[in-house]
Design a protein around this motif. Structure first.
Motif, mmCIF file in Angstrom:
data_model
loop_
_atom_site.group_PDB
_atom_site.id
_atom_site.type_symbol
_atom_site.label_atom_id
_atom_site.label_comp_id
_atom_site.label_asym_id
_atom_site.label_seq_id
_atom_site.Cartn_x
_atom_site.Cartn_y
_atom_site.Cartn_z
ATOM 1 N N ALA A 132 -6.309 16.060 -5.367
ATOM 2 C CA ALA A 132 -7.638 16.529 -4.977
ATOM 3 C C ALA A 132 -8.627 15.394 -5.211
ATOM 4 N N ILE A 133 -9.728 15.430 -4.490
ATOM 5 C CA ILE A 133 -10.748 14.404 -4.652
ATOM 6 C C ILE A 133 -11.889 14.899 -5.543
ATOM 7 N N SER A 134 -11.849 16.177 -5.939
ATOM 8 C CA SER A 134 -12.838 16.685 -6.902
ATOM 9 C C SER A 134 -12.119 17.555 -7.925
ATOM 10 N N SER A 135 -12.719 17.676 -9.095
ATOM 11 C CA SER A 135 -12.104 18.497 -10.138
ATOM 12 C C SER A 135 -12.120 19.980 -9.749
ATOM 13 N N TYR A 194 -7.297 13.566 -8.481
ATOM 14 C CA TYR A 194 -6.793 14.489 -9.492
ATOM 15 C C TYR A 194 -5.456 15.060 -9.016
ATOM 16 N N PRO A 195 -4.368 14.851 -9.758
ATOM 17 C CA PRO A 195 -3.090 15.435 -9.347
ATOM 18 C C PRO A 195 -3.124 16.950 -9.511
ATOM 19 N N PRO A 202 0.832 -1.215 0.000
ATOM 20 C CA PRO A 202 0.000 0.000 0.000
ATOM 21 C C PRO A 202 0.864 1.261 0.000
ATOM 22 N N LEU A 203 0.324 2.317 -0.599
ATOM 23 C CA LEU A 203 1.006 3.609 -0.588
ATOM 24 C C LEU A 203 0.954 4.191 0.819
ATOM 25 N N ARG A 210 -2.797 3.606 -8.510
ATOM 26 C CA ARG A 210 -2.625 2.899 -7.237
ATOM 27 C C ARG A 210 -3.364 3.608 -6.114
ATOM 28 N N LEU A 211 -3.284 4.956 -6.084
ATOM 29 C CA LEU A 211 -3.967 5.712 -5.045
ATOM 30 C C LEU A 211 -5.476 5.576 -5.187
ATOM 31 N N ARG A 212 -5.974 5.708 -6.400
ATOM 32 C CA ARG A 212 -7.411 5.570 -6.648
ATOM 33 C C ARG A 212 -7.913 4.201 -6.182
#
Length: 123
Positions: A66-69, A50-51, A3-4, A40-42
């Motif tokens: 980020a978890i949203s655009s 979103y990087p 895991p990361l 991997r993170l997703r």
């Protein structure tokens, strides 16, 4: 797969340690690669991410997603406008020079004042 290392997570952001050698996301330069930090993170947190900035493949360090655009856009703007302070640590083997000139990937000399933007690279 190991895991990361998640360093921070809330409803808007995830900060993760990016190991060296791992690409952040798919690109034309990544032919033949099968493993990417973004995927991997997703998969690990079960959410789309979103990087908001980048780290080169050989560089290890903290990556913020980020978890949203919407949040990704706000944070990307903050990075672009130099509202985010970044610090770098280099580890060297042997004797390092007392003074060094840092250059961009295209060979241009970097600004001494971190508030000044790097000169544009030729396209």
């Amino acid at each position: 797969m190991t895991p990361l290392n998640l360093l921070y997570q809330d409803e808007h952001l995830v900060a993760v340690h990016k190991p060296s050698g791992l690409l952040v996301h798919r690109s034309a330069l990544a032919r033949g690669e099968t493993e990417f930090l973004l995927q991997r993170l997703r998969d690990q947190i079960g959410k789309r991410v979103y990087p908001v900035h980048r780290l080169d493949r050989p560089t290890s360090g903290v990556m913020v997603f980020a978890i949203s655009s919407t949040v990704a856009g706000l944070l990307s703007d903050a990075f672009s406008e130099r509202q985010v302070e970044k610090r770098y640590l280099a580890v060297v083997r042997g004797k390092a020079p007392e003074k060094n000139v840092w250059t961009t990937r295209c060979g241009k000399r970097m600004a001494r004042d971190p508030r000044r933007k790097c000169p544009p690279c030729p396209r």
